[in-house]
Design an enzyme around this catalytic site. Structure first.
Site, short mmCIF file in Angstrom:
data_model
loop_
_atom_site.label_atom_id
_atom_site.label_comp_id
_atom_site.label_asym_id
_atom_site.label_seq_id
_atom_site.Cartn_x
_atom_site.Cartn_y
_atom_site.Cartn_z
N ASP A 180 0.88 -1.04 -0.03
CA ASP A 180 -0.01 0.18 0.11
C ASP A 180 0.74 1.05 -0.10
O ASP A 180 1.59 1.50 1.06
CB ASP A 180 -0.64 0.07 1.12
CG ASP A 180 -1.64 1.13 1.35
OD1 ASP A 180 -1.72 2.17 0.45
OD2 ASP A 180 -2.82 1.26 2.44
N TYR A 197 -15.99 14.88 -14.94
CA TYR A 197 -14.66 14.78 -14.71
C TYR A 197 -14.05 16.26 -14.00
O TYR A 197 -13.98 16.38 -12.84
CB TYR A 197 -13.78 14.59 -15.89
CG TYR A 197 -12.40 13.66 -15.54
CD1 TYR A 197 -11.38 14.64 -15.22
CD2 TYR A 197 -12.53 12.56 -15.21
CE1 TYR A 197 -10.17 13.95 -14.54
CE2 TYR A 197 -11.14 11.74 -15.36
CZ TYR A 197 -10.15 12.76 -14.66
OH TYR A 197 -8.82 12.10 -14.33
N LEU A 211 -0.45 7.31 -9.12
CA LEU A 211 -1.20 6.29 -8.19
C LEU A 211 -2.74 6.36 -8.64
O LEU A 211 -3.30 7.49 -8.66
CB LEU A 211 -1.03 6.80 -6.91
CG LEU A 211 -1.34 5.47 -5.87
CD1 LEU A 211 -0.46 4.40 -6.09
CD2 LEU A 211 -1.03 5.87 -4.36
#
Length: 387
Positions: free
Chosen positions: A111, A234, A139
């Site tokens: 993680d 978005y 990420l």
């Protein structure tokens, strides 16, 4: 065993080991054939390195610039008859190919948000790499657990009011209307916590405090803005709020580490089929239409071509070419007026009857299956494979 794709809406629950390997090797071979990148980075940390733009970045910096790379991923190995995730196979192949060229390439599987993974990375960098001159934050995660145990979960929603527009039904390639609900304040906060720049800054602080940021180091996070068509879901949605926080963080990084001449940037990339974009309502239809338009205008790029252009033509490693907001724009071809005009013309008239004529449905699905190692030329999908 023989591995077949098992698709549920926007995700494939299987990955083909040989297909993933071939897909990564094809990308590496493509970069090997290019001229070496001059003045490229030497020691690179890629946070989110196993698929999409993160993997492409690692391939370009390693095989294009000869860089040592440390990747951070969160992937699952094979268990019994259950295949590994594609990122696990991708990374295994990348490390094997890097070893053939004597390149340092290691990966931490865990993680990236956690203190433990940061500490493991710091120790590995200190012992085996030295100072880092490029940090890439790529990420994509659905949730984040912080040190006190609080779990934040991101959502794909609008802000202000619900948004309804045409969408591609990935079950049967039909076109119908889809409504995206409006997020509340807590959901917006959670999404910013997961997808904003807070963790990016944490990584930079950890590297700096341990003396592992090279003087003049560069760091870049990947983002997307898109055309007005997708603004409600978005740019103005929960994701957009997180990306605005990410952009603010880039400025804060440059200020905070000014004494080390460190600079933080946002690279606004093109819309592509990724595991993240496939989950966003309305976006797949836009992407499928965009693919057809850009391919016919000879402007289409995948993740690898985008990252190659970032380091070669946008001069990221020396003197970045920036827009008025200080961002690197790799979506410049996507947002060309001639491209957007044609996309909007098609979007206005597209329906279930003509979608295969107006949109590159086959190209969309090719990219989707490629992510999981399927539909790769030269792979025998009837053969038994080791998982």
């Amino acid at each position: 065993m023989v591995v077949k794709p098992k698709v549920r809406e926007f995700i494939c629950t299987t990955a083909h080991p040989v297909g993933c390997k071939m897909n990564v090797k094809n990308q590496i071979d493509q970069i090997r054939q290019e001229e070496k990148i001059v003045n490229g980075p030497k020691n690179v940390l890629v946070i989110g390195s196993s698929t999409g733009y993160g993997l492409a970045t690692r391939i370009v910096t390693a095989f294009g610039a000869g860089a040592n790379t440390l990747g951070i991923m969160f992937e699952r190995p094979a268990q019994g008859k259950r295949t590994a995730t594609p990122g696990w196979y991708n990374t295994k192949t990348f490390e094997e190919e890097a070893a053939k060229e004597g390149l340092y390439a290691k990966t931490i599987n865990g993680d990236a948000f956690s203190k433990e993974v940061k500490e493991e990375a710091i120790e590995m960098i200190r012992k085996e790499m030295g100072q880092i001159d490029l940090i890439v934050y790529s990420l994509a995660a659905p949730r984040r657990t912080v040190e006190d145990g609080t779990v934040y979960t991101s959502v794909l929603k609008t802000t202000g009011e619900p948004f309804t527009n045409k969408s591609l039904n990935l079950k049967d390639n039909t076109v119908s209307e889809k409504t995206v609900d409006c997020a509340n304040e807590e959901e917006i906060l959670h999404t910013v916590k997961v997808m904003g720049g807070e963790d990016w800054m944490d990584w930079m602080e950890a590297l700096s405090q341990n003396g592992l940021l090279a003087k003049g180091a560069l760091t870049v996070a990947y983002s997307y803005i898109g055309p007005e068509l997708t603004y409600p879901i978005y740019n103005h949605g929960t994701i957009g709020q997180a990306k605005k926080h990410l952009a603010k963080t880039a400025i804060e990084i440059t200020e905070r580490f000014r004494d080390q001449d460190v600079k933080g940037y946002i690279s606004v990339n093109k819309a592509l089929v990724t595991q993240a974009s496939a989950a966003i309502p309305i976006v797949p239809l836009y992407i499928a239409i965009m693919y057809d338009v850009m391919k016919k205008k000879d402007l289409h790029e995948g993740c690898l071509e985008q990252m190659d252009r970032l380091f070669r033509e946008k001069q990221f490693t020396t003197d970045p070419i920036l827009d008025e907001n200080g961002m690197i724009r790799l979506d410049d071809w996507e947002l060309k007026q001639e491209v957007q005009d044609e996309i909007m013309r098609r979007y206005e008239i597209v329906d279930s009857e003509n979608v295969t004529e107006l949109a590159d449905i086959e190209g969309y699905w090719d990219d989707f299956y490629h992510m999981f190692g399927f539909r790769i030329d030269g792979v025998d999908y009837e053969a038994d494979v080791e998982l």
